[in-house]
Design an enzyme around this catalytic site. Sequence first.
Site, PDB file in Angstrom:
ATOM      1  N   ARG A 135     -29.820 -94.169  63.477  1.00  0.00           N
ATOM      2  CA  ARG A 135     -28.492 -93.551  63.511  1.00  0.00           C
ATOM      3  C   ARG A 135     -27.397 -94.614  63.645  1.00  0.00           C
ATOM      4  O   ARG A 135     -26.286 -94.442  63.132  1.00  0.00           O
ATOM      5  CB  ARG A 135     -28.397 -92.537  64.636  1.00  0.00           C
ATOM      6  N   GLU A 186     -22.108 -74.920  62.049  1.00  0.00           N
ATOM      7  CA  GLU A 186     -22.698 -75.718  60.972  1.00  0.00           C
ATOM      8  C   GLU A 186     -22.297 -75.234  59.580  1.00  0.00           C
ATOM      9  O   GLU A 186     -22.099 -76.039  58.664  1.00  0.00           O
ATOM     10  CB  GLU A 186     -24.224 -75.743  61.111  1.00  0.00           C
ATOM     11  N   PHE A 238     -30.430 -77.278  61.611  1.00  0.00           N
ATOM     12  CA  PHE A 238     -29.166 -76.582  61.352  1.00  0.00           C
ATOM     13  C   PHE A 238     -28.674 -76.849  59.929  1.00  0.00           C
ATOM     14  O   PHE A 238     -28.118 -75.962  59.281  1.00  0.00           O
ATOM     15  CB  PHE A 238     -28.102 -77.009  62.347  1.00  0.00           C
ATOM     16  N   ARG A 281     -33.441 -90.392  63.963  1.00  0.00           N
ATOM     17  CA  ARG A 281     -32.309 -90.934  64.738  1.00  0.00           C
ATOM     18  C   ARG A 281     -32.652 -92.223  65.486  1.00  0.00           C
ATOM     19  O   ARG A 281     -31.837 -93.131  65.592  1.00  0.00           O
ATOM     20  CB  ARG A 281     -31.836 -89.905  65.765  1.00  0.00           C
TER      21      ARG A 281
END
Length: 333
Positions: free
Chosen positions: A10, A58, A83, A167
């Site tokens: 990330r 979202e 999401f 991430r």
Amino acid sequence: MAELETIEMRAAYCNALLEIAEKDKRLVVLDADLMKASGVMPFKKAHPDRGIDVGVAEANLVGVASGLSLKGFVPFASTFACFAARRAFDQFFISSNYAKLNVKLVGTDPGVSAEFNGGTHMPFEDLTMMKMIPGLTIVEPSDDISAGKFTHLLFEHDGCCYMRLHRKKLERVYKEDEKFELGKAKILAEGKDAVVFALGGVMVRESLKAYEMLKKEGINATVVDVLTLKPIDRQLIIDQISKKHVVVTCENGQVAGGLASEIAEIIAYEGLSCKFRMVGVFDQFGQVGKLDYLLGAYQLTAEVIAQKVRTALRTTVKVGFGGPGFGMKIGNK
């Protein structure tokens, strides 16, 4: 020049966005109340007018991104992959892709990497869903180097994209000067006995571990980092299967509609003959746990990959289905 220290993926994503922002004012970064989790808070601090947090909404995230694209901006919208796929799918399908806009959607914490986010937040189905969107480019980088460079590539690409992003930090696979292309895979290890197609950082590492295990047994496998699921590197796949005849696919998600399905379609369409095995998730929901536990629970480990190769080399399997990780000998050559 010494290699830089490996960083979280990330962070590599955010660093690439910061580099782009210095050169191109069209870039806008959006998130849905997860800027810290997605790693883009440094961008928000550096460019407060170009970092937008839409809150826990979202579908609105993708709607706003689509509107910005319509006005000539290049939006990168990030949220958890569960999401991005489940909650915002209709908006991404219609408002972004059907409208032929230029929205980059980033889904983080894919598959078992969601760990303690739990079963509701563990997306095994996102790639299957995204692959059904006509014309969408889909990538899954495997380390911090590829994550940063694919962020640049997606910005340069004219059209909607979905990037599946681990991430946290993963052991580095590539050197800093590695070159990447959308739609092109990378061969990480070569061998004559089998080919293992892996997608995503978690499964690339398990595949490389399996390669080392098999090598000690005198079995030499090729390991391919697929990198781009759509458009997939079709010619490389055909060439490898034609030479090896034992094929294993490895993915951190549902095999139905994912990498395994994509490879199987190529095998069937091209009339290739091979022993085909799949490592992935078979019609299951997610659960809570640490990464090592989850890899074992869903049979995504290096040992499972190695065993698929061993059994395929030893046996002739008839056409048919036999449960998780089934094998089949298919083709007409």
